[in-house]
Design an enzyme around this catalytic site. Structure first.
Site, PDB file in Angstrom:
ATOM      1  N   CYS A   1       0.863  -1.185   0.144  1.00 44.61           N
ATOM      2  CA  CYS A   1       0.121   0.055  -0.113  1.00 44.61           C
ATOM      3  C   CYS A   1       0.953   1.380   0.006  1.00 44.61           C
ATOM      4  CB  CYS A   1      -0.882  -0.105   1.268  1.00 44.61           C
ATOM      5  SG  CYS A   1      -2.032  -1.553   1.391  1.00 44.61           S
TER       6      CYS A   1
ATOM      7  N   HIS B   1      -3.020   6.863   3.360  1.00 43.72           N
ATOM      8  CA  HIS B   1      -3.537   5.623   2.705  1.00 43.72           C
ATOM      9  C   HIS B   1      -4.869   5.362   3.365  1.00 43.72           C
ATOM     10  CE1 HIS B   1      -3.750   1.494   1.518  1.00 43.72           C
ATOM     11  NE2 HIS B   1      -3.609   1.003   2.756  1.00 43.72           N
TER      12      HIS B   1
ATOM     13  N   ASN C   1     -10.192  -0.156   0.906  1.00 42.09           N
ATOM     14  CA  ASN C   1      -8.892  -0.020   0.642  1.00 42.09           C
ATOM     15  C   ASN C   1      -8.252  -0.630  -0.516  1.00 42.09           C
ATOM     16  OD1 ASN C   1      -6.042  -0.568   0.850  1.00 42.09           O
ATOM     17  ND2 ASN C   1      -5.957  -1.512   2.993  1.00 42.09           N
TER      18      ASN C   1
END
Ligand code: ACO
Length: 304
Positions: free
Chosen positions: A115, A239, A269
Site C-alpha cells: 500500500c 493511505h 482499501n
C-alpha cells in the site's frame, strides 16, 4: 532517509487521473456473503462500498490515459512509466502492456511496496527526473478483489479495486517535493502478508496499532525535514485503510479531518491506488491550491 537535495533537478505534478471498475459491492451485498453487517463495517472501518472485478492492467490504462490527457502532453512525450502494484495480472510485463496500449515508447517498470507503493514510486520518479528524465507517468493500481477471500469476514469487508495516476514534469529548481521519507520493517511482515497465489492474511488489531505509529513517525520525519508543522499542511492524503486509523494519525499530527482527504467510504482499501485516488479526488474538487503543502503518507504489507 534524507530530505531532497536542493541541488537535484526537481519536478512538479502537471496531470492526474483515476479509474474505478464499474462493479460496486456494497456492505449490504457483503451481508449476504459473510456473517457481517453494514453497521459493523461502517463503525469499525468507515467503509460503505467498494469497486471490484477490475484488472490491474485495464485500470492502469484508463487512469494513465486520463492523467496524460489532463497534463496536455501526448503519450510520446512520456520518458518513463512506473506502476506501483501489489497485484500484477501477470508475473511480468504489466507496465509494458500498459505502455503499448497507451502508445508510449519509454522505459517501464513495476514497484511492489504494497500500500506504500505509490509513495515509493513518486520518490523513484523524482530520482529519474534528477537523472535527466523530463516526463514520468506514475500509476498506482491494485485489483485486491482477486486476492481477497470472499468467505473471510475479517478481510472481505475492507478491500477494493482502483487506479490513480499522476504525470510528473521536470522543472527548474528544487520542484514540489519538499521532503520525503521511505522506511520498512521486515520483522513485522508476518502480521500482514499474501503468499504468491494466496489470499490477503492479516492480524487486524496489530496492523492497526502499527499503522498509526508508523504513519505518524514517518510524517513527523518529513515535517521535520521540511521545517514545517502539522498546522502548515493544507491537505493530508493518507493511505485509505480504515477511518479510525486516519483519525488517530490526524490527532497525533495535529491535522484536523477537514484538512484530510478521505475516499475510503466509497472505495475501501485499494492498496497502491488509494493515495492517488484520494489525491485525484481532492485535486478534482479544487481542495488543493498552488503553493499548498500536501502530505502524502502510506503504510502497507512488508511492512513498508
Ligand atoms: N463483521 C462482523 N464482525 C466482525 C467482522 C465483520 N466483518 N470482522 C470481525 N468481527 C468480529 C470479531 O470476530 C470480533 O468478535 P469477538 O469480539 O467476538 O472476538 C469483533 O468483531 C471485534 O473484532 P476486532 O478485530 O477487535 O475489530 P477491530 O475493531 O480491531 O476492527 C479491523 C477490525 C477493521 C480489521 C481493524 O482492526 C483494522 O482496520 N485493522 C487494520 C487493517 C488494515 O489496515 N489492513 C491493511 C491492509 S493493507 C494491504 O496490504 C492490502
Amino acid at each position: 532517509m534524507p530530505a531532497t537535495d536542493s541541488s537535484a533537478r526537481g519536478a512538479t505534478i502537471i496531470g492526474w487521473g483515476s479509474y474505478l471498475p464499474p462493479k460496486v459491492l456494497t456492505n449490504h451485498d457483503l451481508e449476504r456473503m459473510v456473517d457481517t453487517s453494514d453497521e459493523w463495517i461502517v463503525e469499525r472501518s468507515g467503509i460503505r462500498e467498494r469497486h471490484v472485478d477490475g484488472t490491474t492492467i485495464g485500470m492502469s490504462i484508463e487512469a494513465g490515459r486520463a492523467a496524460i490527457q489532463s497534463s496536455g502532453l501526448s503519450p510520446a512525450d512520456i520518458d518513463a512509466l512506473i506502476i506501483a502494484t501489489t497485484t500484477p495480472d501477470k508475473q511480468w510485463g504489466n507496465a509494458a502492456t500498459v505502455q503499448d496500449a497507451l502508445g508510449m515508447r519509454c522505459g517501464v517498470f513495476e514497484i511492489n511496496a504494497a500500500c506504500s507503493g505509490f509513495v515509493y514510486s513518486l520518490v523513484a520518479a523524482h530520482g529519474l527526473i534528477a537523472m535527466g528524465a523530463t516526463n514520468v507517468l506514475v500509476i498506482g493500481a491494485d485489483s485486491l478483489s482477486k486476492i481477497t477471500d470472499w468467505n473471510d469476514r475479517n478481510t472481505a469487508v475492507l478491500f477494493g479495486d482502483g487506479a490513480g495516476a499522476v504525470v510528473l514534469q521536470s522543472c527548474d529548481g528544487p520542484g514540489e517535493l519538499v521532503a520525503w521519507d521511505l522506511d520498512a520493517d521486515g520483522s513485522a511482515g508476518p502480521i500482514l502478508w499474501a503468499d504468491v497465489g494466496g489470499y490477503i492474511q492479516m492480524e487486524g488489531k496489530e496492523v492497526f496499532r502499527r499503522a498509526v505509529r508508523i504513519m505518524v513517525d514517518s510524517a513527523n520525519k518529513v515535517l521535520h525535514h521540511a521545517g514545517v508543522s502539522g498546522d502548515d499542511i493544507a491537505l493530508l492524503v493518507p493511505h485509505q485503510a480504515n477511518i479510525r486509523i486516519i483519525q488517530a494519525a490526524c490527532d497525533r499530527l495535529g491535522v484536523d479531518m477537514d484538512r484530510t482527504a478521505v475516499v475510503l467510504d466509497r472505495m475501501g482499501n485499494t492498496s497502491a491506488a488509494s493515495i492517488p485516488l484520494a489525491l485525484d479526488d481532492a485535486l478534482t474538487k479544487g481542495r488543493i491550491a498552488p503553493g499548498d503543502l500536501v502530505l502524502l503518507v502510506g503504510f502497507g504489507g512488508g511492512m513498508t
